[in-house]
Design an enzyme around this catalytic site. Structure first.
Site, PDB file in Angstrom:
ATOM      1  N   PRO A   2       0.812  -1.206   0.000  1.00 35.56           N
ATOM      2  CA  PRO A   2       0.000   0.000   0.000  1.00 35.56           C
ATOM      3  C   PRO A   2       0.846   1.256   0.000  1.00 35.56           C
ATOM      4  O   PRO A   2       1.800   1.379   0.772  1.00 35.56           O
ATOM      5  CB  PRO A   2      -0.805  -0.102   1.304  1.00 35.56           C
ATOM      6  CG  PRO A   2      -0.518  -1.446   1.858  1.00 35.56           C
ATOM      7  CD  PRO A   2       0.785  -1.858   1.324  1.00 35.56           C
ATOM      8  N   GLU A   3       0.496   2.154  -0.866  1.00 36.40           N
ATOM      9  CA  GLU A   3       1.090   3.482  -0.899  1.00 36.40           C
ATOM     10  C   GLU A   3      -0.016   4.453  -0.454  1.00 36.40           C
ATOM     11  O   GLU A   3      -1.060   4.010   0.010  1.00 36.40           O
ATOM     12  CB  GLU A   3       1.594   3.796  -2.316  1.00 36.40           C
ATOM     13  CG  GLU A   3       2.573   2.727  -2.814  1.00 36.40           C
ATOM     14  CD  GLU A   3       3.089   2.947  -4.219  1.00 36.40           C
ATOM     15  OE1 GLU A   3       3.245   4.113  -4.606  1.00 36.40           O
ATOM     16  OE2 GLU A   3       3.328   1.963  -4.924  1.00 36.40           O
ATOM     17  N   LYS A  60       2.140   7.266   4.213  1.00 39.28           N
ATOM     18  CA  LYS A  60       1.588   5.914   4.274  1.00 39.28           C
ATOM     19  C   LYS A  60       1.176   5.518   5.685  1.00 39.28           C
ATOM     20  O   LYS A  60       0.826   4.366   5.919  1.00 39.28           O
ATOM     21  CB  LYS A  60       2.625   4.919   3.730  1.00 39.28           C
ATOM     22  CG  LYS A  60       3.057   5.207   2.294  1.00 39.28           C
ATOM     23  CD  LYS A  60       4.221   4.330   1.854  1.00 39.28           C
ATOM     24  CE  LYS A  60       4.848   4.887   0.582  1.00 39.28           C
ATOM     25  NZ  LYS A  60       6.102   4.195   0.231  1.00 39.28           N
ATOM     26  N   ARG A 259      15.070  -1.259  -6.396  1.00 40.34           N
ATOM     27  CA  ARG A 259      13.633  -1.446  -6.639  1.00 40.34           C
ATOM     28  C   ARG A 259      13.403  -1.599  -8.122  1.00 40.34           C
ATOM     29  O   ARG A 259      13.981  -0.865  -8.933  1.00 40.34           O
ATOM     30  CB  ARG A 259      12.830  -0.233  -6.140  1.00 40.34           C
ATOM     31  CG  ARG A 259      13.159   0.227  -4.743  1.00 40.34           C
ATOM     32  CD  ARG A 259      12.883  -0.797  -3.672  1.00 40.34           C
ATOM     33  NE  ARG A 259      11.506  -1.251  -3.692  1.00 40.34           N
ATOM     34  CZ  ARG A 259      10.471  -0.568  -3.166  1.00 40.34           C
ATOM     35  NH1 ARG A 259      10.668   0.567  -2.569  1.00 40.34           N
ATOM     36  NH2 ARG A 259       9.249  -1.043  -3.213  1.00 40.34           N
TER      37      ARG A 259
END
Length: 269
Positions: A2-3, A60, A259
């Site tokens: 989740p962002e 977040k 990433r």
DNA sequence: GAAGACCTGCTA
DNA sequence: TAGCAGGTCTTC
């Protein structure tokens, strides 16, 4: 996973479900590290009996504003999420903590990978301005203080809070900027394009109820177990090798700051 | 910066 | 079976 948009969706749904205003009657901690650095016993003691007055968010972090000294700060990390149940408590397989609220409502914190955290404190530390609220001036100022690569910068929560891997790639694509482009080399127009791209992508994510991709186990679902509607609007993330929606060339994939990063080598300079 | 740690479960 | 994952911390 989740962002910001996913956390914001959950926050709104918790509020709609009437979580605020309720008393936290009983606290169960199923995975002790979830409440690190407190012990489950201390955590339970501090939280039980408090009333949830408001639900807010920064980046977040989901913030349960309590009537006591502390707030309950929750970070979902990769696979965290909430769901509600009513009446007799039945624990789910990935429940790491459960708050039993007044009125028989049970709030389950589910987190298969166990990375999520619940903390007590006034406000989460070390965060820059929220990605939904940052103004152009503030954005420019920080951008001008550094020469870091753009993707690394967008992922740095002390620069701007709430952007994660998906929305970083999407924003860089919208701004037509290469993920490894140095901040110090941006023209005024490019800085503005990046600012607009970040805010637009985040706002679109919120409007669509967050992003879910594929149907993997760690995939994001909202409070009701539904997928977010933004997944189908994603233009680069998870689309390596597929044609760029602008120029048709296949999208490239690399690693930036460890990433996975997808971008269009033709459109993003 | 880079690499490892923290974790589980899905996909290839 | 190996490799990978939407995130951050800690330790070089």
């Amino acid at each position: 996973m989740p962002e910001l948009p996913e956390v914001e969706t959950i926050r709104r749904q918790l509020r709609e479900a009437g979580v605020n205003g309720r008393v936290i009657e009983t606290v169960h901690v199923e995975w002790p590290r979830t409440v690190d650095p407190l012990s489950p016993a201390v955590f339970r003691k501090q939280v039980a009996g408090c009333t949830i007055e408001r639900l807010s968010r920064h980046g977040k972090w989901l913030i349960f504003e309590l009537d006591g000294e502390n707030n309950l700060l929750v970070h979902l990390r990769m696979t965290g999420g909430f769901y509600l149940s009513q009446g007799t408590l039945k624990k789910g397989p990935h429940d790491r903590a459960i708050l039993q609220l007044s009125g028989g409502l049970n709030l389950h914190f589910r987190d298969p990978r166990k990375f999520g955290r619940m903390r007590l404190g006034a406000f989460p530390n070390g965060l820059g301005p929220d990605a939904m609220e940052i103004g152009p001036r503030q954005f420019f100022q920080t951008l001008e203080k550094t020469n870091r690569g753009l993707k690394a910068l967008l992922l740095d929560q002390s620069f701007i809070a709430g952007v994660g891997n998906i929305y970083a790639d999407e924003a860089l694509f919208e701004a037509r900027l290469h993920p490894e482009r140095r901040a110090g080399t941006l023209s005024e127009d490019e800085k503005l394009a990046l600012y607009h791209a970040v805010t637009q992508v985040i706002q679109a994510g919120v409007r669509n109820g967050g992003t879910s991709l594929g149907d993997g186990q760690g995939n994001y679902t909202d409070l009701n177990g539904n997928s977010g509607g933004h997944g189908e609007r994603v233009k680069v993330y998870g689309r390596a090798g597929q044609p760029c929606v602008v120029c048709g060339n296949p999208l490239s994939q690399t690693k930036v700051t460890q990433r996975t990063t997808v971008f269009c080598a033709h459109c993003q300079k």
